[in-house]
Design an enzyme around this catalytic site. Sequence first.
Site, PDB file in Angstrom:
ATOM      1  CG  ASP A  66      -6.465  -3.973  -0.161  1.00 24.88           C
ATOM      2  OD1 ASP A  66      -5.681  -4.935  -0.063  1.00 24.88           O
ATOM      3  OD2 ASP A  66      -6.744  -3.223   0.791  1.00 24.88           O
ATOM      4  CG  HIS A 109      -3.338  -3.108   2.139  1.00 28.17           C
ATOM      5  ND1 HIS A 109      -4.657  -3.314   2.489  1.00 28.17           N
ATOM      6  CD2 HIS A 109      -2.623  -3.188   3.309  1.00 28.17           C
ATOM      7  CE1 HIS A 109      -4.752  -3.523   3.790  1.00 28.17           C
ATOM      8  NE2 HIS A 109      -3.541  -3.433   4.312  1.00 28.17           N
ATOM      9  CB  SER A 153      -4.334  -2.930   7.371  1.00 33.34           C
ATOM     10  OG  SER A 153      -4.211  -4.262   6.962  1.00 33.34           O
TER      11      SER A 153
END
Length: 274
Positions: free
Chosen positions: A218, A249, A107
Amino acid sequence: MTDVRAHALDGTRGVIAAREWPHPRPRYLALLVHGYGEHIGRYAALAAVLTGHGAAVYGPDHVGHGRSAGERVVIEDFEDVVTDVHTVAALARAAHPGLPVVLVGHSMGGLVAARYAQRHGAELTALVLSGPVIGAWETPGQLLAHAERHGEVPDIPVSPSALSRDPEVGPSYAADPLVWHGPMKRPTLEAFVRTLKAVDEGGTVAPLPVLWLHGADDRLVPLPGSRTGVRRLAGDGPLTERVYPGARHEVFLETNKAEVYADLIHFLDGVLTP
């Protein structure tokens, strides 16, 4: 291997807390770079997989995150975070000189890892990006635009349900006192915008091998925008893509995590083989 060692390092903006998951005779080093609002302790399962594969694993809590110094979730310059990760890498290399180094970023950590590879790619053997915030990510610009119109950043915290289909992941995240559950901060949003641009303009990391892992569902870092950034970053170097249908995610904590770990280990076997 359940032994975990804590380190306190001098970071660019205060003391950085780092963790080490040691291996008695490692054959490579793995650096883990966590995402926004969380901390490196959430990567214990991934670290266990990597130590089981022969790695000594290291990772910091970023400035303003976890047990590190700084105002919560305030990152004024991601270049400082890259430098802090490089400090952790130096600690690892000093303990285990001459070993290959694999960088794994998730991320926001994918943004940091991408920039790290642009700055220090010659020191890496491979780059792994999980749900990376690179390419066309619209959230910072949208939140800053709202702040300009209304005078403040909207209080829209990360939804635990967006992380994984595993019913235990969201509640664990929501109950974690080291996770930030409030709104994003303006300096961090502005730093996101600058660093997304810096990575886009920073050139490719070729010939560094890149593995890109992403959940097809996601909603925090949508797949299409990330794909743009990943392919630009990899350039004409070797790129392995793994998109998981239905996954959200945090693919390392998803219901199909065994498949994700198997893909990761298969990739690492390929890049670590002489």
